[in-house]
Structures are given as structure tokens and as C-alpha cells.
Design a protein around this motif. Structure first.
Motif, short mmCIF file in Angstrom:
data_model
loop_
_atom_site.label_atom_id
_atom_site.label_comp_id
_atom_site.label_asym_id
_atom_site.label_seq_id
_atom_site.Cartn_x
_atom_site.Cartn_y
_atom_site.Cartn_z
N UNK A 128 0.84 -1.21 0.00
CA UNK A 128 0.00 0.00 0.00
C UNK A 128 0.87 1.26 0.00
N UNK A 129 1.96 1.22 0.79
CA UNK A 129 2.85 2.39 0.91
C UNK A 129 3.35 2.84 -0.46
N UNK A 130 3.72 1.87 -1.31
CA UNK A 130 4.28 2.21 -2.62
C UNK A 130 3.21 2.84 -3.51
N UNK A 131 2.02 2.26 -3.50
CA UNK A 131 0.94 2.80 -4.33
C UNK A 131 0.58 4.21 -3.86
N UNK A 132 0.56 4.43 -2.55
CA UNK A 132 0.28 5.77 -2.02
C UNK A 132 1.39 6.74 -2.45
N UNK A 133 2.64 6.25 -2.40
CA UNK A 133 3.77 7.12 -2.73
C UNK A 133 3.75 7.54 -4.19
N UNK A 134 3.22 6.67 -5.07
CA UNK A 134 3.15 7.02 -6.50
C UNK A 134 2.31 8.29 -6.70
N UNK A 135 1.37 8.54 -5.79
CA UNK A 135 0.59 9.77 -5.87
C UNK A 135 1.22 10.87 -5.01
N UNK A 166 -8.20 -0.02 -10.24
CA UNK A 166 -7.43 0.74 -11.22
C UNK A 166 -6.53 1.75 -10.51
N UNK A 167 -5.42 2.06 -11.14
CA UNK A 167 -4.49 3.03 -10.54
C UNK A 167 -5.20 4.37 -10.36
N UNK A 168 -6.02 4.73 -11.34
CA UNK A 168 -6.73 6.01 -11.28
C UNK A 168 -7.62 6.08 -10.02
N UNK A 169 -8.33 5.00 -9.78
CA UNK A 169 -9.22 4.91 -8.64
C UNK A 169 -8.43 5.01 -7.31
N UNK A 170 -7.30 4.31 -7.26
CA UNK A 170 -6.47 4.33 -6.04
C UNK A 170 -5.89 5.72 -5.82
N UNK A 171 -5.48 6.37 -6.92
CA UNK A 171 -4.92 7.73 -6.79
C UNK A 171 -6.00 8.69 -6.29
N UNK A 172 -7.21 8.56 -6.83
CA UNK A 172 -8.31 9.43 -6.39
C UNK A 172 -8.61 9.22 -4.91
N UNK A 173 -8.61 7.98 -4.49
CA UNK A 173 -8.92 7.73 -3.07
C UNK A 173 -7.82 8.29 -2.17
N UNK A 174 -6.57 8.16 -2.62
CA UNK A 174 -5.47 8.72 -1.83
C UNK A 174 -5.65 10.23 -1.67
N UNK A 175 -5.99 10.89 -2.79
CA UNK A 175 -6.16 12.36 -2.75
C UNK A 175 -7.31 12.75 -1.82
N UNK A 176 -8.42 12.03 -1.92
CA UNK A 176 -9.58 12.34 -1.08
C UNK A 176 -9.22 12.14 0.40
N UNK A 177 -8.50 11.05 0.68
CA UNK A 177 -8.17 10.73 2.08
C UNK A 177 -7.20 11.74 2.67
N UNK A 178 -6.40 12.37 1.81
CA UNK A 178 -5.42 13.33 2.33
C UNK A 178 -5.88 14.78 2.09
N UNK A 179 -7.15 14.93 1.73
CA UNK A 179 -7.76 16.26 1.63
C UNK A 179 -7.23 17.11 0.49
N UNK A 180 -6.87 16.46 -0.62
CA UNK A 180 -6.34 17.24 -1.74
C UNK A 180 -7.31 17.16 -2.91
N UNK A 181 -7.53 18.28 -3.57
CA UNK A 181 -8.40 18.29 -4.74
C UNK A 181 -7.51 18.45 -5.98
#
Ligand SMILES: NC(=O)c1ccc[n+]([C@@H]2O[C@H](COP(=O)([O-])OP(=O)(O)OC[C@H]3O[C@@H](n4cnc5c(N)ncnc54)[C@H](OP(=O)(O)O)[C@@H]3O)[C@@H](O)[C@H]2O)c1
Length: 253
Positions: free
Chosen positions: A138-145, A196-211
Motif C-alpha cells: 500500500x505504501x508504494x501505491x500511495x507514494x506514487x501519488x 485501477x491506478x486512477x481509482x487508487x490515486x483518487x482515493x489517496x487524494x480524497x483521504x489526504x484532503x487534496x483536490x
């Protein structure tokens, strides 16, 4: 086990979790790192460098097992792994447990090719061995964003899915393998969900309060075609329980 277990890369993302797990289970440990011993370490410490070989014989001396989590993140992993093997052969043939990546034989990234070659060195080492391949943490996928956080637009790999897994679940499995009989190549471990990577990136952004806008980018080349084919996924081994959402919730706490 009577003698310590050596964890190479015991200061890294995975290695720290392996160390924690083995200590909790009451095992004697030694950690190999290029850094000098931190004051608070409650276990043995070996300062050494797998690129040069410096300090490696002292690190492998008298251990019953080695969990090899160190990585140079490149081609040099092959020579580094060989150096560790040669040293282990001189010090009583401990059980070598190697962590690898699902799809190292399917996705033609230079790092994956090096991991595959390192696996082959482990198999032909003459040491008792175990190899576990897992999907991305998970850490790596989060870091990609997160590495793109200063950019107004976030790139995601178009057509690429990931099956991220929790590093603590991988560490628990490695800790179990390290104190078991050598098992050869054990079943792969994948995370609970393929998204999908797109979906994971979106969730990361939402969880960290970034638009931010997430833009799928199609990267040319054989390696990324391998990712689009899902060579790095293990749908039949979706054994992880902690989802990416659980991971993000844990990070936010
Ligand atoms: N990340 C993923 O998604 C993933 C998925 C599947 C498998 N894996 C595999 O899991 C392993 C660990 O990955 P990670 O993400 O935890 O790595 P990481 O956080 O980058 O940690 C790398 C470790 O390697 C050590 N190291 C680097 N160069 C070294 C050298 N020359 N000599 C000795 N030690 C050295 C570092 O220790 P010091 O800096 O303290 O020296 C550090 O503890 C790797 O083999 C990787 O391929 C990773």
C-alpha cells in the motif's frame, strides 16, 4: 531458534515490520544496515554494505536464518544478493528467505529483471531457501501519488490495475517462513482487492484532503504493456485482508 535471525534491510519499509514481528515473537535478531547502530535498538546490529561487501561476514556470522529485505532498487540487487549468499555459505549455510515481486517474470522492467536474476541466484545458492513473491505494498501505491503532490494534475497509469497489500501482513508471513523449514518458492501473496491506478490515486487524494485532477497516462513500452496485461497481479492469491482504504484510514489516525 538458538541463534539470531539476520534481517537485511531491517531499516526499510518491509524490514522494519519484519523486525517488529520477529521481536514480538521473542526471537533473537540482528539487523544489517549501512547506518550505525541507533542508541535505542533492542537487538544486535551489524553495520555493512551489500554493494561493497564491507561488514557482511560479521553480519551473517552464526545466524540460523536470513530474511533478505535489503534492496538497492536497481540492477545492483543481483550482485548484492550474490555477496550475501557467498558470505552465508562461509558462515554455516543458514536458511535464506528472499522477498520478491509477483510478475518479475512477466513485466520487463529492469528492476524486475534484477529481482528475477536475484531469485535465480538464491535457488542455485546451495543454501536452504524460501522465496515469497508479493504484489505492491500500500505504501508504494500511495507514494506514487504523494510524490506528485505539488503538481496541479496527478498522473495515473492508464489501463493499469494494482492489488496492493499491507506490509505488516507480508512481514508476518516472512517471519513465519524464517522460523519454518526451507520451503522453496511458496504461494504468492496478493492484496484483497484489484483496483485501477486512477481509482487508487483518487482515493489517496480524497483521504489526504487534496483536490486534484487525476489524468490517466498511457506509457509506451513493453514493461508497461506487461502492467496493462496484469502480469504483476495475483487474483488467485488475494489473501491479504487490509484494504487500501483501511491503510489510508490507519495513516490518517
Ligand atoms: N515496495 C513494494 O511494493 C514491494 C513489493 C514486493 C516486494 N518488495 C521487495 O521488498 C523488499 C523491501 O522493499 P522496501 O520497499 O521495504 O525497501 P526500502 O524501504 O527501500 O528499504 C531498503 C532497505 O535496503 C537497505 N539497503 C539499501 N542498500 C543497501 C546496501 N548497499 N547494503 C545494505 N543494505 C542496503 C536499506 O538499509 P540502510 O539504508 O539502513 O542501509 C533499507 O533498509 C525489496 O526487495 C523489494 O523488492 C517490495
Amino acid at each position: 531458534m538458538r541463534n539470531p535471525i539476520l534481517v537485511t534491510g531491517g531499516t526499510g519499509t518491509l524490514g522494519r515490520a519484519v523486525v517488529e514481528r520477529l521481536l514480538d515473537a521473542g526471537h533473537d535478531l540482528r539487523v544489517l544496515s549501512r547506518r550505525s547502530r541507533p542508541a535505542a535498538a533492542g537487538y544486535e546490529w551489524a553495520t555493512g554494505d551489500l554493494r561493497t561487501g564491507e561488514g557482511i561476514d560479521a553480519a551473517t556470522s552464526g545466524v540460523d536464518a536470513i530474511v533478505h529485505c535489503a534492496t538497492t532498487l536497481g540492477r545492483k540487487d543481483v550482485a548484492a544478493t550474490q555477496r550475501l549468499i557467498d558470505s552465508a555459505r562461509r558462515s554455516g549455510n543458514p536458511h535464506l528467505v528472499y522477498i520478491s515481486i509477483v510478475g518479475v517474470d512477466e513485466v520487463s522492467l529492469p528492476y524486475y529483471r534484477a529481482k528475477l536474476e536475484a531469485e535465480e541466484r538464491v535457488v542455485s545458492s546451495g543454501l536452504p531457501w524460501t522465496i515469497l513473491r508479493t504484489t505492491q505494498f500500500h505504501d508504494l501505491v500511495a507514494r506514487m501519488t504523494s510524490v506528485q503532490r505539488r503538481s496541479p494534475v496527478i498522473a495515473a497509469l492508464a489501463g493499469v490495475d494494482f492489488q496492493p497489500i499491507d506490509v505488516h501482513e507480508v512481514a508476518a508471513r516472512l517471519a513465519e517462513l524464517a522460523v519454518s523449514a526451507p520451503a522453496g518458492r511458496v504461494p504468492d501473496m496478493g492484496g484483497p482487492e484489484i483496483r485501477s491506478h486512477r481509482d487508487l490515486a483518487r482515493e489517496y487524494l480524497a483521504a489526504t484532503g487534496r483536490r486534484r485532477l487525476v489524468l490517466p497516462i498511457r506509457v509506451p513500452g513493453a514493461a508497461f504493456a506487461g502492467y496493462r496485461r496484469g502480469g504483476h497481479l495475483a487474483p488467485e492469491h488475494a489473501v491479504g485482508r487490509v484494504t487500501f482504504s483501511d491503510f489510508l484510514a490507519g495513516e490518517a489516525r
